[in-house]
Design a protein around this motif. Structure first.
Motif, PDB file in Angstrom:
ATOM      1  N   GLY A   1      25.726   0.114  -1.459  1.00 48.18           N
ATOM      2  CA  GLY A   1      24.845   1.229  -1.769  1.00 48.18           C
ATOM      3  C   GLY A   1      24.533   2.085  -0.557  1.00 48.18           C
ATOM      4  N   LYS A   2      23.537   2.926  -0.740  1.00 51.69           N
ATOM      5  CA  LYS A   2      23.112   3.878   0.285  1.00 51.69           C
ATOM      6  C   LYS A   2      22.038   3.234   1.160  1.00 51.69           C
ATOM      7  N   TRP A   3      22.224   3.396   2.489  1.00 46.67           N
ATOM      8  CA  TRP A   3      21.311   2.843   3.475  1.00 46.67           C
ATOM      9  C   TRP A   3      20.868   3.921   4.438  1.00 46.67           C
ATOM     10  N   ARG A   4      19.783   3.626   5.155  1.00 45.04           N
ATOM     11  CA  ARG A   4      19.309   4.520   6.205  1.00 45.04           C
ATOM     12  C   ARG A   4      18.808   3.671   7.366  1.00 45.04           C
ATOM     13  N   VAL A   5      19.165   4.110   8.571  1.00 46.22           N
ATOM     14  CA  VAL A   5      18.585   3.511   9.774  1.00 46.22           C
ATOM     15  C   VAL A   5      17.874   4.638  10.514  1.00 46.22           C
ATOM     16  N   SER A   6      16.622   4.384  10.869  1.00 38.84           N
ATOM     17  CA  SER A   6      15.805   5.396  11.542  1.00 38.84           C
ATOM     18  C   SER A   6      15.335   4.858  12.884  1.00 38.84           C
ATOM     19  N   LEU A   7      15.227   5.759  13.818  1.00 37.44           N
ATOM     20  CA  LEU A   7      14.725   5.446  15.148  1.00 37.44           C
ATOM     21  C   LEU A   7      13.294   5.974  15.219  1.00 37.44           C
ATOM     22  N   PHE A   8      12.349   5.082  15.503  1.00 35.91           N
ATOM     23  CA  PHE A   8      10.936   5.445  15.576  1.00 35.91           C
ATOM     24  C   PHE A   8      10.400   5.239  16.982  1.00 35.91           C
ATOM     25  N   ASP A   9       9.546   6.146  17.392  1.00 40.76           N
ATOM     26  CA  ASP A   9       8.785   6.022  18.629  1.00 40.76           C
ATOM     27  C   ASP A   9       7.326   6.033  18.189  1.00 40.76           C
ATOM     28  N   GLY A  10       6.714   4.851  18.191  1.00 39.64           N
ATOM     29  CA  GLY A  10       5.367   4.745  17.629  1.00 39.64           C
ATOM     30  C   GLY A  10       5.454   4.993  16.125  1.00 39.64           C
ATOM     31  N   ASN A  11       4.684   5.963  15.637  1.00 38.11           N
ATOM     32  CA  ASN A  11       4.742   6.281  14.206  1.00 38.11           C
ATOM     33  C   ASN A  11       5.511   7.570  13.942  1.00 38.11           C
ATOM     34  N   LYS A  12       6.269   8.047  14.933  1.00 34.84           N
ATOM     35  CA  LYS A  12       7.044   9.286  14.775  1.00 34.84           C
ATOM     36  C   LYS A  12       8.527   8.976  14.623  1.00 34.84           C
ATOM     37  N   THR A  13       9.143   9.574  13.604  1.00 37.17           N
ATOM     38  CA  THR A  13      10.583   9.436  13.415  1.00 37.17           C
ATOM     39  C   THR A  13      11.299  10.313  14.430  1.00 37.17           C
ATOM     40  N   VAL A  14      12.165   9.708  15.231  1.00 38.21           N
ATOM     41  CA  VAL A  14      12.944  10.440  16.222  1.00 38.21           C
ATOM     42  C   VAL A  14      14.227  10.970  15.579  1.00 38.21           C
ATOM     43  N   ASP A  15      14.918  10.111  14.813  1.00 33.10           N
ATOM     44  CA  ASP A  15      16.165  10.501  14.149  1.00 33.10           C
ATOM     45  C   ASP A  15      16.482   9.483  13.064  1.00 33.10           C
ATOM     46  N   SER A  16      17.318   9.876  12.097  1.00 35.93           N
ATOM     47  CA  SER A  16      17.754   8.990  11.014  1.00 35.93           C
ATOM     48  C   SER A  16      19.219   9.229  10.712  1.00 35.93           C
ATOM     49  N   ILE A  17      19.886   8.171  10.265  1.00 36.22           N
ATOM     50  CA  ILE A  17      21.278   8.263   9.821  1.00 36.22           C
ATOM     51  C   ILE A  17      21.364   7.605   8.450  1.00 36.22           C
ATOM     52  N   ILE A  18      21.962   8.304   7.503  1.00 32.86           N
ATOM     53  CA  ILE A  18      22.228   7.733   6.184  1.00 32.86           C
ATOM     54  C   ILE A  18      23.687   7.295   6.174  1.00 32.86           C
ATOM     55  N   PHE A  19      23.925   6.066   5.702  1.00 32.02           N
ATOM     56  CA  PHE A  19      25.286   5.537   5.636  1.00 32.02           C
ATOM     57  C   PHE A  19      25.472   4.773   4.334  1.00 32.02           C
ATOM     58  N   ASN A  20      26.737   4.476   4.010  1.00 33.51           N
ATOM     59  CA  ASN A  20      27.063   3.791   2.763  1.00 33.51           C
ATOM     60  C   ASN A  20      27.804   2.493   3.006  1.00 33.51           C
ATOM     61  N   ILE A  21      27.528   1.507   2.162  1.00 30.24           N
ATOM     62  CA  ILE A  21      28.293   0.271   2.130  1.00 30.24           C
ATOM     63  C   ILE A  21      28.888   0.175   0.736  1.00 30.24           C
ATOM     64  N   SER A  22      30.218   0.087   0.660  1.00 29.95           N
ATOM     65  CA  SER A  22      30.893   0.034  -0.631  1.00 29.95           C
ATOM     66  C   SER A  22      31.684  -1.251  -0.754  1.00 29.95           C
ATOM     67  N   ASN A  23      32.249  -1.477  -1.947  1.00 30.37           N
ATOM     68  CA  ASN A  23      33.108  -2.638  -2.183  1.00 30.37           C
ATOM     69  C   ASN A  23      34.298  -2.601  -1.241  1.00 30.37           C
ATOM     70  N   SER A  24      34.755  -3.771  -0.830  1.00 28.76           N
ATOM     71  CA  SER A  24      36.009  -3.822  -0.073  1.00 28.76           C
ATOM     72  C   SER A  24      37.148  -3.630  -1.055  1.00 28.76           C
ATOM     73  N   LYS A  25      38.305  -3.231  -0.561  1.00 33.30           N
ATOM     74  CA  LYS A  25      39.470  -2.999  -1.417  1.00 33.30           C
ATOM     75  C   LYS A  25      39.865  -4.261  -2.171  1.00 33.30           C
ATOM     76  N   LYS A  26      39.656  -5.426  -1.595  1.00 39.39           N
ATOM     77  CA  LYS A  26      40.022  -6.685  -2.227  1.00 39.39           C
ATOM     78  C   LYS A  26      39.130  -7.003  -3.429  1.00 39.39           C
ATOM     79  N   GLU A  27      37.953  -6.410  -3.517  1.00 39.97           N
ATOM     80  CA  GLU A  27      37.022  -6.711  -4.605  1.00 39.97           C
ATOM     81  C   GLU A  27      37.298  -5.906  -5.857  1.00 39.97           C
ATOM     82  N   PHE A  28      38.148  -4.883  -5.787  1.00 42.73           N
ATOM     83  CA  PHE A  28      38.410  -4.040  -6.968  1.00 42.73           C
ATOM     84  C   PHE A  28      39.212  -4.767  -8.012  1.00 42.73           C
TER      85      PHE A  28
END
Length: 130
Positions: A103-130
């Protein structure tokens, strides 16, 4: 000129600037390997790598890992790591991929309670699982 003003503003606001913030499949010698935003369940880990420059003071930053569950972000992990004053500092955090992490994931970098940056990424099935 606008970029210089933006970088200067960022250093004033947070006390450092971010040279690089990426997701990747590995980190070797404090360098990201296979930078991507697409992972499969065959990949062992997802790394979030950050390269700080011009750090004015010692701080603790947070890597917040979240998964999108029915349109709402749910926290999976909050990893606190130190950065130390100086010219540069490189650090990373990672999650180990499990078969049910698809599914869809996000990793965010925080300094205290302020968001510095975020990246949205995906994890999908491996080709062997199809």
């Amino acid at each position: 000129m606008k970029k210089l003003v933006l970088i200067f503003s960022f250093v004033l606001a947070f006390g450092y600037n971010i040279e690089q913030f990426v997701t990747c499949k590995d980190v070797k010698n404090l360098t990201p390997v296979n930078i991507t935003k697409n992972f499969t369940t065959n990949d062992k880990k997802v790394f979030a790598f950050t390269y700080f420059k011009n750090i004015k003071e010692n701080k603790t930053i947070d890597f917040i890992w979240e998964k999108d569950v029915n349109g709402s972000w749910k926290i999976y992990a909050d990893i606190k790591l130190p950065i130390f004053s100086g010219y540069r500092w490189r650090t990373y955090s990672y999650i180990t991929i499990r078969p049910y992490f698809k599914g869809k994931w996000r990793v965010s970098l925080f300094d205290g309670n302020k968001t510095v940056d975020s990246i949205i990424f995906n994890i999908s099935n491996s080709k062997k699982e199809f």
